[in-house]
Structures are given as C-alpha cells and as structure tokens.
Enzyme design. Structure first.
Site, mmCIF file in Angstrom:
data_model
loop_
_atom_site.group_PDB
_atom_site.id
_atom_site.type_symbol
_atom_site.label_atom_id
_atom_site.label_comp_id
_atom_site.label_asym_id
_atom_site.label_seq_id
_atom_site.Cartn_x
_atom_site.Cartn_y
_atom_site.Cartn_z
ATOM 1 C CB SER A 103 -7.756 1.640 -10.926
ATOM 2 O OG SER A 103 -8.430 2.891 -10.976
ATOM 3 C CG HIS A 146 -4.906 -2.022 -11.840
ATOM 4 N ND1 HIS A 146 -5.513 -2.384 -10.655
ATOM 5 C CD2 HIS A 146 -4.593 -0.704 -11.714
ATOM 6 C CE1 HIS A 146 -5.579 -1.335 -9.864
ATOM 7 N NE2 HIS A 146 -5.027 -0.301 -10.479
ATOM 8 C CD GLU A 166 -5.688 -6.128 -9.736
ATOM 9 O OE1 GLU A 166 -6.310 -6.656 -8.810
ATOM 10 O OE2 GLU A 166 -5.991 -5.011 -10.229
ATOM 11 C CG ASN A 184 -8.827 -1.691 -5.640
ATOM 12 O OD1 ASN A 184 -8.105 -1.437 -4.680
ATOM 13 N ND2 ASN A 184 -8.758 -1.029 -6.777
#
Length: 508
Positions: A124, A145, A157, A195
């Site tokens: 991550s 991910h 992802e 993120n």
C-alpha cells in the site's frame, strides 16, 4: 480462445492475514485454483478455513449451491511450504509492509515458479520498482493493491512499475475484472491512485480547523450533509486512527518532494503524541465510549426576529432561492443595502470581508452564505471579523426557520465545502496531468475506493470548472499559499470550455 477475464487461473497467495485471506476468498469464489502459503505454522490452513467459511454463507443464503461450494472447496489448498506454489501462474504477496522482507520473498519466489508466472505485491505504500529491483525478471512484477475488506471493496489498483510489461498489467487487470472488481491502472507513484486522490479531504479539512475557520464537527457536518460524503475527514481520521493516518500524510508529502498540496497539518503531531488516535483510544477529534461516539451538543438557533430588513446581493448565484427562503421566514427584503439590518453575499473562493469591501458594504452587517451547498441540505453562514452579534443572530435565525441546519463559521476564503471540493478536484486534475492514471480510472477509483458520491472530475463538472478555478485562484490570491495553485490540466479545460472528463488528445 478464452480471454484473460474468463480463464481459470492457478493462483498463489503468500500471507494469511486479513488481506491475504480476503484475496483467497475473492479468487476462490470466482472459480480459480488458489494456493495459500504463510511462513507461520498453521496460519495458511486457518486463512483457508476462514475464506471458505465466508463463501459458505452464500449456500446458507441461497446464493450458491452446495455442489458449487464443494467445487470451490476442492480448489483452495493451504500450503506447508513455498515450493507448493510451483505450478502457480500468478502469485500475490500480502505480507508485512517491509521492503527488505518483500524483496527476500520475491527472490525466493523466482526460484520456485516458472519464468512466465506473474508476481504481484499488495503493498500500500512501498514503491513497486523497489521490490522488483530484487528480481531477475522485473517485467513480470507489478503491484496489485486491494482494499480491506477485499471481497466487498470492489476496486483494486494495478500498479505498473517502470519495468513492468504491458502483458503483466493486462493479466492482472483481467484477473481482477473476472473476479467482479474494477481494476484501475496506476503508475508507480506515492499513494498510487486512491490514497493520492484522497489527500484533499484530510489535508484541507485539517487546514480549515488549523485556521480557526470551523470546528471539526462543523467541517464534518457541512461535508456530510452538504456534499454527500459518507463521513467527514475528522470522523474518518478517528475511524482509521490518527497514528496510522499521520504516517501516510507525512509519507506522501515527503515522497512528493514536499509538494504544498499534500502538506500535513501541525495539529496532528501533538495529538499523536498525546495518544488521541480516535475510536481505538476512545479519544480523538471526538470522544467515544467503547468505540461508540458520544453525541456532541447542538448549537440552537437564536429566536426568530421580526421586521428584519435584509439585502441580498443581486449578483449572488443563489439570489432567487435566498429571497424566497428569507421571505418565507418573515424577513423584509430591501434593495437599499445602506439601511438593511443584514446584507447577504455569496462569494466563490473569496471571504466575507473582501466581498463586503468590493461591494462597499458595512462589514458589521455582512454575512456570507455558501452558494455551492444546496439550500435544502445545509446552510453555511460566514461572518466578517466585524459582523455584529445582532446581524449574525438575525441571519442565523432566518436561515434556520424552516428546520434545515445552519453552520456558522468564521471568515475565510472559500467557506468549507468550496475549499475541500476544489482541492479534491485540483488534485485529481494533477493526477491526470501527470499521466498517473486515466480519467476513467481516477473517477472509478475515487468512487469505489474512497466512497465519494461522485468522481472528482465529474463532481467538478457538476459545480462548474470555471467555479472550481475561481475558488482556487481566489484562495491563492488571498492566502498566497501555493497549495491552491490550479493544475494546468484544469486551467486549460476551463479556458477551452471543455468538460473536466475530457481526456488528453491523442498524440501522433
């Protein structure tokens, strides 16, 4: 010929924690052959048992036949040693977030699996290229991910490192899509896509509180009620834990060479030092009892006055709705601002003080109302430094007369909703500008990975790209803070009159 999404693969999952067992469940219920390995004795069988137990619930609920479940069970095998992964075509790593440990694992996997096998990391935060650098064949290494809980979070992802081959990206994308999740492809950049795109909500919410514009509860209320977020930034920080979130904020800021758009707040470090992590410590931005939030006392609206003369800026974007609302509450509407008891303005990106000055109004009688948030959802009332208590209370009472909640905030460019949303849109535009992900992948990643009600660029279109640009420019002019400088990608689309969803033109 069977497509990648239709093919039944033999997959390996290394790591039997929450993420690993979720990945096992996802691909087992999609009909793949899954091998699970963990270095800790007994961990892999427990993970397989857990995953199968979750899948078996489908039989109990009538969504899966007993025969189909038995077929799934036969295809999921716990492994006692890494060598048992030798026939896997794809291996997904979900172990501790430590670069050297992951490198050692990938080197070991290369000695076990075929040269054609794809190796993927569920990292991550680590750069995938750093992991792949330990491998003899980095072209077959990528990031994959997932988000927790894996079966329910319908996005993953696919991270293409610099040496990752297109075939590897296609294989992982097809594998994810075949399991019913949305595969979004992102470059190997800090925060990847989800993120990265989520920085605006946290950083701007913290900045608003840092500047004493509004309280954490006020920020959360405005964004939840007015813009449709499931949770405001401070509710989310308490949920995830400030000790964890603070590290992510600092890491992304540093990895992007201290990009001002991602600058963390100085409010965070003292709170982490004090152990105010959120729900898990029963104290954070809110107070909890056993993880259940204690209710915050509501501020009651002042008594409704009579005969208050109100002037509404005729150029305000919500002029008609405001006039109707105030008239229904008993206000006396006047065209004479000089003698009005309350003067109402609606700036985009500006503050009440500058709006009063530009219109030649008496700042003691000026209040501003956010034109971005629909009046039916929540009303945000902003004061100048000189707004009198009488003008404040009169406007507050009139705006609250029909029962819709009102939030009163201090003077600042951009209110709450405008600042946060413009920041979110601007960061998404810069992700597109840098080619980190496609427009379509940005939109879906934010909706599925962050749970926002709209993709950021589509949201910008709903508000109007010109308004987003105006907010950013006014905030940049009034604060001088480069965090608000508009992305060139956003600027060009507004100048050309294009939708923010318009991708880059093809280059020959």
């Amino acid at each position: 010929m069977t497509s990648i999404t239709e093919k039944k693969w033999t997959l390996g999952v290394v790591g039997a924690g929450a993420m690993g067992r979720g990945i096992v469940q996802l691909f087992a219920q999609a009909g793949h052959r899954v091998r699970c390995f963990d270095a800790a004795p007994g961990a892999a069988p427990k993970a397989v048992e857990f995953a199968l137990g979750m899948i078996e619930r489908g039989v109990e609920k009538g969504r899966l036949s007993a025969e189909a479940f038995e077929a799934v069970r036969a295809n999921v095998i716990p492994c006692a040693q890494m060598a048992d992964l030798s026939d896997c075509e794809v291996v997904i790593e979900a172990i501790v977030e430590d670069l050297e440990v992951k490198r050692q694992l990938f080197r070991a996997l290369e000695d076990v699996v075929a040269e054609t096998a794809v190796l993927a990391s569920n990292t991550s935060s680590l750069t995938v290229a750093d992991i792949a650098a330990a491998c003899r064949h980095p072209v077959r290494v990528a990031g994959l991910h997932f988000f927790n809980p894996v079966p329910l979070m319908k996005v993953a992802e696919v991270i293409a490192a610099l040496r990752t081959s297109p075939q590897t990206v296609d294989t992982l994308s097809g594998l994810v899509s075949g399991a019913g999740h949305r595969a979004v492809v992102t470059a190997d950049q800090p925060g990847f896509l989800v993120n990265h795109a989520g920085r605006g909500l946290y950083t701007e919410g913290l900045r608003i509180v840092e500047e004493q514009l509004a309280s954490p509860a006020d920020v959360d209320d405005v964004l939840r009620d007015g813009l449709g977020f499931r949770m405001g930034p401070f509710e989310l920080l308490d949920l995830t834990g400030l000790d964890v979130s603070s590290k992510v904020m600092t890491s992304i800021y540093e990895q992007f060479q201290q990009e001002p758009r991602f600058r963390p707040s100085s409010l965070v470090a003292p709170r982490v030092a004090a152990g105010l992590f959120g729900r898990k410590t029963d104290e954070g931005w809110y107070t909890y009892d056993g993880g259940v939030r204690r209710p915050s006392p509501a501020r009651a609206a002042p008594p409704l006055p009579s005969g208050v003369q109100v002037w509404v800026d005729p150029q305000a974007s919500g002029h008609t709705g405001l006039v109707a609302l105030l008239s229904a509450a008993g206000a006396v509407l006047t065209a004479d601002a000089a003698h009005a008891d309350v003067c109402i303005v609606q700036p985009w990106g500006g503050d009440a003080t500058h709006a009063a000055s530009a219109l030649g109004l008496d700042a003691t009688r000026v209040v501003a109302i956010d034109p971005m948030v629909p009046l039916a959802l929540r009303r945000t009332l902003m004061l100048t430094a000189l707004t009198s208590p009488t003008a404040r209370d009169s406007a507050w009472a009139l705006l609250a007369a029909d029962g819709v909640p009102v939030t009163v905030i201090n003077d600042s460019p951009g209110f709450v909703a405008q600042r946060v949303l413009a920041t979110i849109v601007n960061i998404a535009a810069q992700i597109a500008q840098r080619g980190i992900a496609s427009v379509a992948d940005i939109e879906d990643a934010v909706k599925l990975g962050l749970g926002y009600p709209h993709g950021p660029l589509a949201w910008g279109d709903r508000i109007g790209g010109a308004h987003i640009l105006e907010i950013l420019r006014n905030m940049l002019a009034e604060t001088g803070d480069p965090r608000y400088r508009p992305s060139p990608w956003l600027l060009r689309r507004v100048v050309l009159g294009l939708s923010l969803l318009t991708p880059e033109a093809a280059r020959s």
